[in-house]
Scaffold this motif. Sequence first.
Motif, PDB file in Angstrom:
ATOM      1  N   THR A 369       0.822  -1.220   0.000  1.00  0.00           N
ATOM      2  CA  THR A 369       0.000   0.000   0.000  1.00  0.00           C
ATOM      3  C   THR A 369       0.850   1.262   0.000  1.00  0.00           C
ATOM      4  OG1 THR A 369      -0.145  -0.039   2.413  1.00  0.00           O
ATOM      5  CG2 THR A 369      -1.894  -1.144   1.191  1.00  0.00           C
ATOM      6  N   PHE A 370       2.153   1.135   0.176  1.00  0.00           N
ATOM      7  CA  PHE A 370       3.053   2.295   0.144  1.00  0.00           C
ATOM      8  C   PHE A 370       4.059   2.124  -0.989  1.00  0.00           C
ATOM      9  CE2 PHE A 370       1.280   3.109   4.199  1.00  0.00           C
ATOM     10  CZ  PHE A 370       1.535   4.438   4.510  1.00  0.00           C
ATOM     11  N   GLY A 371       4.245   3.191  -1.757  1.00  0.00           N
ATOM     12  CA  GLY A 371       5.273   3.238  -2.784  1.00  0.00           C
ATOM     13  C   GLY A 371       6.226   4.375  -2.478  1.00  0.00           C
ATOM     14  N   ILE A 372       7.516   4.074  -2.399  1.00  0.00           N
ATOM     15  CA  ILE A 372       8.517   5.071  -2.014  1.00  0.00           C
ATOM     16  C   ILE A 372       9.498   5.284  -3.164  1.00  0.00           C
ATOM     17  CG2 ILE A 372      10.363   5.651  -0.373  1.00  0.00           C
ATOM     18  CD1 ILE A 372       8.961   3.819   1.655  1.00  0.00           C
ATOM     19  N   ARG A 406       0.556   9.610  12.086  1.00  0.00           N
ATOM     20  CA  ARG A 406      -0.171   8.374  12.372  1.00  0.00           C
ATOM     21  C   ARG A 406      -1.634   8.658  12.702  1.00  0.00           C
ATOM     22  NH1 ARG A 406       3.432   5.168  16.678  1.00  0.00           N
ATOM     23  NH2 ARG A 406       1.712   3.686  16.410  1.00  0.00           N
ATOM     24  N   THR A 407      -1.884   9.773  13.377  1.00  0.00           N
ATOM     25  CA  THR A 407      -3.256  10.068  13.788  1.00  0.00           C
ATOM     26  C   THR A 407      -4.092  10.649  12.635  1.00  0.00           C
ATOM     27  OG1 THR A 407      -2.527  12.235  14.585  1.00  0.00           O
ATOM     28  CG2 THR A 407      -2.617  10.432  16.183  1.00  0.00           C
ATOM     29  N   ARG A 408      -3.462  11.371  11.703  1.00  0.00           N
ATOM     30  CA  ARG A 408      -4.219  12.020  10.640  1.00  0.00           C
ATOM     31  C   ARG A 408      -4.437  11.126   9.424  1.00  0.00           C
ATOM     32  NH1 ARG A 408      -1.049  17.846  10.589  1.00  0.00           N
ATOM     33  NH2 ARG A 408      -2.214  18.845  12.269  1.00  0.00           N
ATOM     34  N   MET A 409      -3.561  10.174   9.207  1.00  0.00           N
ATOM     35  CA  MET A 409      -3.600   9.409   7.970  1.00  0.00           C
ATOM     36  C   MET A 409      -4.885   8.606   7.801  1.00  0.00           C
ATOM     37  SD  MET A 409      -1.291   9.722   5.632  1.00  0.00           S
ATOM     38  CE  MET A 409      -1.130   8.139   4.806  1.00  0.00           C
ATOM     39  N   GLU A 410      -5.415   8.045   8.869  1.00  0.00           N
ATOM     40  CA  GLU A 410      -6.635   7.256   8.706  1.00  0.00           C
ATOM     41  C   GLU A 410      -7.785   8.142   8.238  1.00  0.00           C
ATOM     42  OE1 GLU A 410      -9.571   4.109  11.019  1.00  0.00           O
ATOM     43  OE2 GLU A 410      -7.673   4.707  11.947  1.00  0.00           O
ATOM     44  N   GLY A 411      -7.868   9.356   8.767  1.00  0.00           N
ATOM     45  CA  GLY A 411      -8.908  10.269   8.314  1.00  0.00           C
ATOM     46  C   GLY A 411      -8.747  10.616   6.839  1.00  0.00           C
ATOM     47  N   LEU A 412      -7.505  10.838   6.399  1.00  0.00           N
ATOM     48  CA  LEU A 412      -7.250  11.119   4.986  1.00  0.00           C
ATOM     49  C   LEU A 412      -7.623   9.929   4.115  1.00  0.00           C
ATOM     50  CD1 LEU A 412      -3.792  12.945   5.252  1.00  0.00           C
ATOM     51  CD2 LEU A 412      -6.047  13.991   4.975  1.00  0.00           C
ATOM     52  N   MET A 413      -7.338   8.730   4.604  1.00  0.00           N
ATOM     53  CA  MET A 413      -7.697   7.526   3.853  1.00  0.00           C
ATOM     54  C   MET A 413      -9.210   7.408   3.685  1.00  0.00           C
ATOM     55  SD  MET A 413      -5.092   4.625   5.341  1.00  0.00           S
ATOM     56  CE  MET A 413      -3.329   4.701   5.023  1.00  0.00           C
ATOM     57  N   PHE A 431       9.446  10.746   8.424  1.00  0.00           N
ATOM     58  CA  PHE A 431       9.340   9.353   7.980  1.00  0.00           C
ATOM     59  C   PHE A 431       9.551   8.398   9.154  1.00  0.00           C
ATOM     60  CE2 PHE A 431      10.963   5.337   6.459  1.00  0.00           C
ATOM     61  CZ  PHE A 431      10.122   5.048   5.397  1.00  0.00           C
ATOM     62  N   ASN A 432      10.635   8.609   9.891  1.00  0.00           N
ATOM     63  CA  ASN A 432      10.936   7.703  10.992  1.00  0.00           C
ATOM     64  C   ASN A 432       9.883   7.765  12.099  1.00  0.00           C
ATOM     65  OD1 ASN A 432      13.273   6.881   9.701  1.00  0.00           O
ATOM     66  ND2 ASN A 432      14.592   8.326  10.788  1.00  0.00           N
ATOM     67  N   THR A 433       9.309   8.953  12.305  1.00  0.00           N
ATOM     68  CA  THR A 433       8.330   9.117  13.378  1.00  0.00           C
ATOM     69  C   THR A 433       6.995   8.474  13.038  1.00  0.00           C
ATOM     70  OG1 THR A 433       9.374  11.209  14.004  1.00  0.00           O
ATOM     71  CG2 THR A 433       7.146  10.803  14.836  1.00  0.00           C
ATOM     72  N   HIS A 434       6.589   8.567  11.772  1.00  0.00           N
ATOM     73  CA  HIS A 434       5.222   8.164  11.424  1.00  0.00           C
ATOM     74  C   HIS A 434       5.149   7.034  10.390  1.00  0.00           C
ATOM     75  CE1 HIS A 434       3.756  11.655  13.608  1.00  0.00           C
ATOM     76  NE2 HIS A 434       4.623  12.398  12.940  1.00  0.00           N
ATOM     77  N   ALA A 435       6.043   7.042   9.387  1.00  0.00           N
ATOM     78  CA  ALA A 435       5.869   6.138   8.253  1.00  0.00           C
ATOM     79  C   ALA A 435       6.056   4.680   8.643  1.00  0.00           C
ATOM     80  CB  ALA A 435       6.834   6.506   7.129  1.00  0.00           C
ATOM     81  N   VAL A 436       7.042   4.410   9.481  1.00  0.00           N
ATOM     82  CA  VAL A 436       7.345   3.013   9.803  1.00  0.00           C
ATOM     83  C   VAL A 436       6.133   2.313  10.405  1.00  0.00           C
ATOM     84  CG1 VAL A 436       8.799   1.488  11.183  1.00  0.00           C
ATOM     85  CG2 VAL A 436       9.800   3.527  10.101  1.00  0.00           C
ATOM     86  N   ALA A 437       5.493   2.956  11.378  1.00  0.00           N
ATOM     87  CA  ALA A 437       4.310   2.348  12.007  1.00  0.00           C
ATOM     88  C   ALA A 437       3.164   2.210  11.010  1.00  0.00           C
ATOM     89  CB  ALA A 437       3.874   3.173  13.205  1.00  0.00           C
ATOM     90  N   LEU A 438       2.986   3.215  10.147  1.00  0.00           N
ATOM     91  CA  LEU A 438       1.912   3.150   9.169  1.00  0.00           C
ATOM     92  C   LEU A 438       2.141   2.042   8.151  1.00  0.00           C
ATOM     93  CD1 LEU A 438       1.479   6.984   8.581  1.00  0.00           C
ATOM     94  CD2 LEU A 438      -0.288   5.456   9.480  1.00  0.00           C
ATOM     95  N   LYS A 440       3.846  -0.676   8.570  1.00  0.00           N
ATOM     96  CA  LYS A 440       3.755  -1.992   9.215  1.00  0.00           C
ATOM     97  C   LYS A 440       2.323  -2.391   9.555  1.00  0.00           C
ATOM     98  CE  LYS A 440       6.791  -2.905  12.425  1.00  0.00           C
ATOM     99  NZ  LYS A 440       7.700  -2.723  13.589  1.00  0.00           N
ATOM    100  N   ASP A 441       1.365  -1.481   9.361  1.00  0.00           N
ATOM    101  CA  ASP A 441      -0.038  -1.798   9.655  1.00  0.00           C
ATOM    102  C   ASP A 441      -0.606  -2.595   8.483  1.00  0.00           C
ATOM    103  OD1 ASP A 441      -2.596  -1.975  10.509  1.00  0.00           O
ATOM    104  OD2 ASP A 441      -3.024   0.170  10.485  1.00  0.00           O
TER     105      ASP A 441
END
Length: 651
Positions: A369-372, A406-413, A431-438, A440-441
């Motif tokens: 689901t992520f393309g970098i 992490r908190t805003r992305m679900e709303g955007l989705m 990236f390190n703060t938010h992307a890794v957890a997102l 891995k979901d």
Amino acid sequence: MSDKRDRPPSLLGDSCSEGTSGLEVVQARFAGRRRSSFEDLVSGYSSMRVLTYSNSVSMIGRAAELLDRMEIVFGCEDVIGSTAAYFQFQEQLIKELVDEVRGKDALEQKISSGDVRLYVATETVNHEKLFLLEGERGRRVITGSANFSERAFSGRQNESYICFEDDPEAWEYFDEKYERIKAASTTSISKRAVLAGGFSPEHLPALSFEEDSGGITVAVGKPPAPSVVHKVIVTRPSRKYEGMSQVIPSRNGRANIDLQRASRAIRYIKSNSRTEGANPEEYLSVYPESGEVVVSGVVLDLEPEKPDVARDVRLLLEYFRGYENFRGDAKKLARDYFTFMAWLYAGPFVCDLRNAALSREEHVLDYPTFGILYGKSNCGKSELVRTLLVSMFQREGFLKNEWFTRTRMEGLMVQNKRYPLAFDDLDRTRFNTHAVALIKDDYLTLDEYPVTVLSMNAEQDTFGTEVRKRALIFYTNASLPDHVGESRKLASDVRRTRRELGNALYREYLRRALVALREERSRDILAFSSEILHGIFAEHCEGELPAWCRITSMADYERSKHDKVRDELLQLMRHAPDAWKRDASKVVLRLADIHDLRKLKKDVPDYLLASGSRGNALVFEARDLEEFLGRLPLERPGLSGLLARLFKGRG
């Protein structure tokens, strides 16, 4: 009507045409005064033409009840001077008109029939206020300081109303002035804009002219002594209009808007219209049962004309041909970017494929689901994303990076549904703060959700194993130097491509994808998508397809996704041969800089590392490392001896 030669001479001449110097003075004779109201002023007349620079839109409905026909030119002297402010003024005007018309059947009918016509100024023209009335009562000219507003005609403020009753010379003079201003410096507000019931950028008068009109010219020179209204609009323009001066450039205080620039501006406005809490333009749903794809509330036509598809194919082939000018491994860059295109085009279906895999308790990592995209500056990653989004949805914008949490992305989705989320130039900290957890979901609970694109510079040069196995990651060391002529030409070509590019290719892709997806089974997302794209390109390409346009697979991607760390290891072998040692079936790399070693360890696939990697040393399995590096390095000058020593006696 009297002959013009009998007219009393003005103090400074007859002409008030553009370029004439001096003040124009209309000579008049005081004949009296009386108290009146707006209704009294228009009573007995059937038509009115108005030139005004401040207005109450409610006056339109009020006047339309009293008159059979009406024509209004809305001036905007206070905001012309800023491209962003000019478009914002037009949006506010359209919205006010829509609100005024809503629920008023008589006014709506008059606009629909053309009995009420509306125009907006494109120039900083005379600050004239003018009302021209005709009917059984004769002809009346009203001029002075009063604008077409409730307040001006309320009698509660000090206004001047100069009235000429059945004065042929006054009528001829002001009629000619009005018609000249309307013809030379206005554009029409379309019926569609007012009757649509809501605002869209296509409704802006400056962007909605007819294709064969040749376009319009807007004055964007700074007006003198801006008013309070001007200051408010100009200093706080809406985000969607910021940067309009780049989309529609001006020269010598004038901006020429033709059909291509208008289309580009509409795309730009739509791409920047959303806020974190409101998303009017970037949401997508797919209905496999009916075969419908709906983008921003509009059902896409999935039966595009073949010439339109061929045009898009030609433009994208030209776009990818531009990578031949890049320094570095340009062939690999083109192949990787086509693979990325295949993944992004399939983005709206990824949630379905993942959800189906979850229900069957199958592996979901084959549906990233992520393309970098990351690499050197000027490697074309941001332009690629913009161009692909235009080819899909006729929009090209990135979201604000501060929304990537992490908190805003679900709303955007939830807002976007299946419409891709795209972030440009994401920094390492975010990236390190938010992307890794997102990333891995793996088990999103939404029925439909989008893929996410992250464009990053090479400073984000390490990705942990958990990220690498879940995201589609492309690194490029190819780039275009920004000081060469090719760079300037390519930038111009890219802008031209996006101006001309439609979405016929993507609509054809969606049609074929929906047909193929009716068969429920496990799929290789890259093979599925690239095969459809390859087929469309092959059908509409004159001659042989380039090598980058090929059917690929997740297995092919897996073999190439560690290209960056492979290049780093080979560079270390070439430039730091003393850092490498062979110990039985192991190969040991020692670096003085522990920080560099830790970064390298993060990128190296886990299976290459043997026990004993600690401190400033990485320990590799010799057999696995040789297979990872491949045979090609043996042919590189300076490496053959070292590699032969490191990998001799492989078991």
